[in-house]
Motif scaffolding. Structure first.
Motif, PDB file in Angstrom:
ATOM      1  N   ARG A   1       1.496 -11.040 -17.640  1.00 28.22           N
ATOM      2  CA  ARG A   1       2.017 -12.316 -17.112  1.00 28.22           C
ATOM      3  C   ARG A   1       3.397 -12.144 -16.474  1.00 28.22           C
ATOM      4  NH1 ARG A   1      -1.261 -16.468 -18.376  1.00 28.22           N
ATOM      5  NH2 ARG A   1      -2.690 -16.200 -20.107  1.00 28.22           N
ATOM      6  N   THR A   2       3.487 -11.145 -15.616  1.00 26.26           N
ATOM      7  CA  THR A   2       4.765 -10.771 -15.012  1.00 26.26           C
ATOM      8  C   THR A   2       4.886 -11.211 -13.568  1.00 26.26           C
ATOM      9  OG1 THR A   2       4.831  -8.839 -16.462  1.00 26.26           O
ATOM     10  CG2 THR A   2       6.264  -8.779 -14.533  1.00 26.26           C
ATOM     11  N   PHE A   3       3.810 -11.116 -12.802  1.00 25.80           N
ATOM     12  CA  PHE A   3       3.886 -11.277 -11.349  1.00 25.80           C
ATOM     13  C   PHE A   3       3.234 -12.573 -10.878  1.00 25.80           C
ATOM     14  CE2 PHE A   3       3.631  -6.714 -12.299  1.00 25.80           C
ATOM     15  CZ  PHE A   3       4.867  -6.324 -11.809  1.00 25.80           C
ATOM     16  N   ASP A   4       3.899 -13.257  -9.960  1.00 24.47           N
ATOM     17  CA  ASP A   4       3.302 -14.428  -9.318  1.00 24.47           C
ATOM     18  C   ASP A   4       2.282 -14.003  -8.273  1.00 24.47           C
ATOM     19  OD1 ASP A   4       4.896 -16.231 -10.764  1.00 24.47           O
ATOM     20  OD2 ASP A   4       6.532 -16.019  -9.324  1.00 24.47           O
ATOM     21  N   ALA A   5       2.478 -12.823  -7.699  1.00 27.52           N
ATOM     22  CA  ALA A   5       1.547 -12.314  -6.683  1.00 27.52           C
ATOM     23  C   ALA A   5       1.516 -10.794  -6.738  1.00 27.52           C
ATOM     24  CB  ALA A   5       1.978 -12.768  -5.290  1.00 27.52           C
ATOM     25  N   ILE A   6       0.335 -10.267  -6.486  1.00 35.54           N
ATOM     26  CA  ILE A   6       0.146  -8.825  -6.321  1.00 35.54           C
ATOM     27  C   ILE A   6      -0.594  -8.642  -5.005  1.00 35.54           C
ATOM     28  CG2 ILE A   6      -1.019  -6.757  -7.176  1.00 35.54           C
ATOM     29  CD1 ILE A   6      -0.613  -7.876 -10.027  1.00 35.54           C
ATOM     30  N   LEU A   7       0.002  -7.906  -4.094  1.00 32.66           N
ATOM     31  CA  LEU A   7      -0.568  -7.676  -2.768  1.00 32.66           C
ATOM     32  C   LEU A   7      -0.913  -6.201  -2.656  1.00 32.66           C
ATOM     33  CD1 LEU A   7       2.194  -9.637  -0.831  1.00 32.66           C
ATOM     34  CD2 LEU A   7       0.091 -10.542  -1.828  1.00 32.66           C
ATOM     35  N   LEU A   8      -2.191  -5.902  -2.468  1.00 36.62           N
ATOM     36  CA  LEU A   8      -2.631  -4.515  -2.412  1.00 36.62           C
ATOM     37  C   LEU A   8      -3.065  -4.119  -1.009  1.00 36.62           C
ATOM     38  CD1 LEU A   8      -4.782  -4.261  -5.671  1.00 36.62           C
ATOM     39  CD2 LEU A   8      -2.414  -3.526  -5.319  1.00 36.62           C
ATOM     40  N   ASP A   9      -2.452  -3.082  -0.517  1.00 37.95           N
ATOM     41  CA  ASP A   9      -2.822  -2.433   0.741  1.00 37.95           C
ATOM     42  C   ASP A   9      -2.664  -0.936   0.489  1.00 37.95           C
ATOM     43  OD1 ASP A   9      -3.208  -1.467   3.276  1.00 37.95           O
ATOM     44  OD2 ASP A   9      -1.498  -2.477   4.174  1.00 37.95           O
ATOM     45  N   VAL A  10      -3.450  -0.442  -0.481  1.00 36.59           N
ATOM     46  CA  VAL A  10      -3.277   0.937  -0.906  1.00 36.59           C
ATOM     47  C   VAL A  10      -4.351   1.872  -0.346  1.00 36.59           C
ATOM     48  CG1 VAL A  10      -1.996   0.389  -2.996  1.00 36.59           C
ATOM     49  CG2 VAL A  10      -4.472   0.497  -3.090  1.00 36.59           C
ATOM     50  N   ASP A  11      -5.422   1.329   0.163  1.00 36.26           N
ATOM     51  CA  ASP A  11      -6.513   2.100   0.750  1.00 36.26           C
ATOM     52  C   ASP A  11      -6.940   1.379   2.023  1.00 36.26           C
ATOM     53  OD1 ASP A  11      -7.247   4.291  -1.237  1.00 36.26           O
ATOM     54  OD2 ASP A  11      -7.224   2.530  -2.542  1.00 36.26           O
ATOM     55  N   ASN A  12      -8.047   1.792   2.599  1.00 34.00           N
ATOM     56  CA  ASN A  12      -8.576   1.094   3.772  1.00 34.00           C
ATOM     57  C   ASN A  12      -9.444  -0.080   3.378  1.00 34.00           C
ATOM     58  OD1 ASN A  12      -7.342   2.574   5.818  1.00 34.00           O
ATOM     59  ND2 ASN A  12      -8.865   4.201   5.651  1.00 34.00           N
ATOM     60  N   GLY A  13      -9.486  -0.386   2.121  1.00 33.92           N
ATOM     61  CA  GLY A  13     -10.287  -1.482   1.601  1.00 33.92           C
ATOM     62  C   GLY A  13     -10.431  -1.336   0.102  1.00 33.92           C
ATOM     63  N   PRO A  14     -11.312  -2.131  -0.494  1.00 33.99           N
ATOM     64  CA  PRO A  14     -11.439  -2.143  -1.954  1.00 33.99           C
ATOM     65  C   PRO A  14     -12.272  -0.979  -2.497  1.00 33.99           C
ATOM     66  CG  PRO A  14     -12.908  -3.739  -1.007  1.00 33.99           C
ATOM     67  CD  PRO A  14     -12.113  -3.171   0.132  1.00 33.99           C
ATOM     68  N   GLU A  15     -11.908   0.205  -2.112  1.00 34.36           N
ATOM     69  CA  GLU A  15     -12.495   1.436  -2.624  1.00 34.36           C
ATOM     70  C   GLU A  15     -11.396   2.484  -2.555  1.00 34.36           C
ATOM     71  OE1 GLU A  15     -15.497   2.035   0.413  1.00 34.36           O
ATOM     72  OE2 GLU A  15     -16.939   0.980  -0.824  1.00 34.36           O
ATOM     73  N   GLY A  16     -11.465   3.447  -3.433  1.00 31.31           N
ATOM     74  CA  GLY A  16     -10.468   4.514  -3.402  1.00 31.31           C
ATOM     75  C   GLY A  16     -10.773   5.511  -2.299  1.00 31.31           C
ATOM     76  N   MET A  17     -10.803   5.032  -1.078  1.00 24.94           N
ATOM     77  CA  MET A  17     -11.191   5.878   0.052  1.00 24.94           C
ATOM     78  C   MET A  17     -10.214   7.037   0.270  1.00 24.94           C
ATOM     79  SD  MET A  17     -11.682   4.696   3.956  1.00 24.94           S
ATOM     80  CE  MET A  17     -13.119   5.267   4.794  1.00 24.94           C
ATOM     81  N   THR A  18      -8.937   6.737   0.229  1.00 20.51           N
ATOM     82  CA  THR A  18      -7.955   7.780   0.478  1.00 20.51           C
ATOM     83  C   THR A  18      -7.610   8.539  -0.800  1.00 20.51           C
ATOM     84  OG1 THR A  18      -6.152   6.183   0.249  1.00 20.51           O
ATOM     85  CG2 THR A  18      -6.945   6.626   2.472  1.00 20.51           C
ATOM     86  N   GLN A  19      -7.700   7.838  -1.938  1.00 22.42           N
ATOM     87  CA  GLN A  19      -7.448   8.474  -3.237  1.00 22.42           C
ATOM     88  C   GLN A  19      -8.457   7.891  -4.224  1.00 22.42           C
ATOM     89  OE1 GLN A  19      -3.906   9.565  -4.713  1.00 22.42           O
ATOM     90  NE2 GLN A  19      -2.836   9.691  -2.776  1.00 22.42           N
ATOM     91  N   HIS A  20      -9.384   8.710  -4.666  1.00 21.26           N
ATOM     92  CA  HIS A  20     -10.438   8.214  -5.548  1.00 21.26           C
ATOM     93  C   HIS A  20      -9.895   7.651  -6.856  1.00 21.26           C
ATOM     94  CE1 HIS A  20     -13.584   9.324  -2.839  1.00 21.26           C
ATOM     95  NE2 HIS A  20     -13.048  10.527  -2.699  1.00 21.26           N
TER      96      HIS A  20
END
Length: 102
Positions: free
Chosen positions: A13-32
Motif C-alpha cells: 500500500r505504498t504507491f498511488d500509481a505504478i507505470l510499467l514500460d519495461v518490455d515491448n508489452g506484457p511479456e518478458g520479451m527483452t528479459q524473461h
C-alpha cells in the motif's frame, strides 16, 4: 536503482500509481525474468503495492487480449486505450489502465 519487481515484492500500500514500460508489452520479451510482473502472482503483488484505488498502467507495442483478461481475473477494473506513437501519426500502441479497489 534496482529491479522494479524487487521493489513491488517488498511494498505494501505504498504507491498511488505504478507505470510499467519495461518490455515491448506484457511479456518478458527483452528479459524473461520480467514475465513475473505480468503473471497472476506479479499482478497480485502489484495490487498489494498500490494504495486503495491505485492505478496500474502498462504500455505495449501491440494489443494482447489475454493480458486484458489476466488483469480482470486479478481483480482490476481495466480499460484498454490505444494511442499513436506520435501526435496524430505513427504506429498504434496499447496502454492498459487498471484500477485496483485495494
Amino acid at each position: 536503482m534496482g529491479d522494479v519487481a524487487d521493489l513491488i515484492r517488498t511494498s505494501r500500500r505504498t504507491f498511488d500509481a505504478i507505470l510499467l514500460d519495461v518490455d515491448n508489452g506484457p511479456e518478458g520479451m527483452t528479459q524473461h525474468g520480467n514475465d513475473w510482473l505480468y503473471s497472476p502472482r506479479g499482478l497480485a503483488a502489484i495490487r498489494a503495492a498500490l494504495t486503495p484505488g491505485g492505478l496500474l498502467a502498462v504500455w505495449s507495442v501491440e494489443a494482447v487480449p489475454r493480458f486484458t483478461a489476466a488483469l480482470e481475473r486479478a481483480g482490476y477494473h481495466t480499460e484498454v486505450r490505444r494511442a499513436r506513437a506520435r501526435e496524430g501519426r505513427g504506429a498504434w500502441h496499447t496502454i492498459w489502465v487498471a484500477r485496483s479497489d485495494g
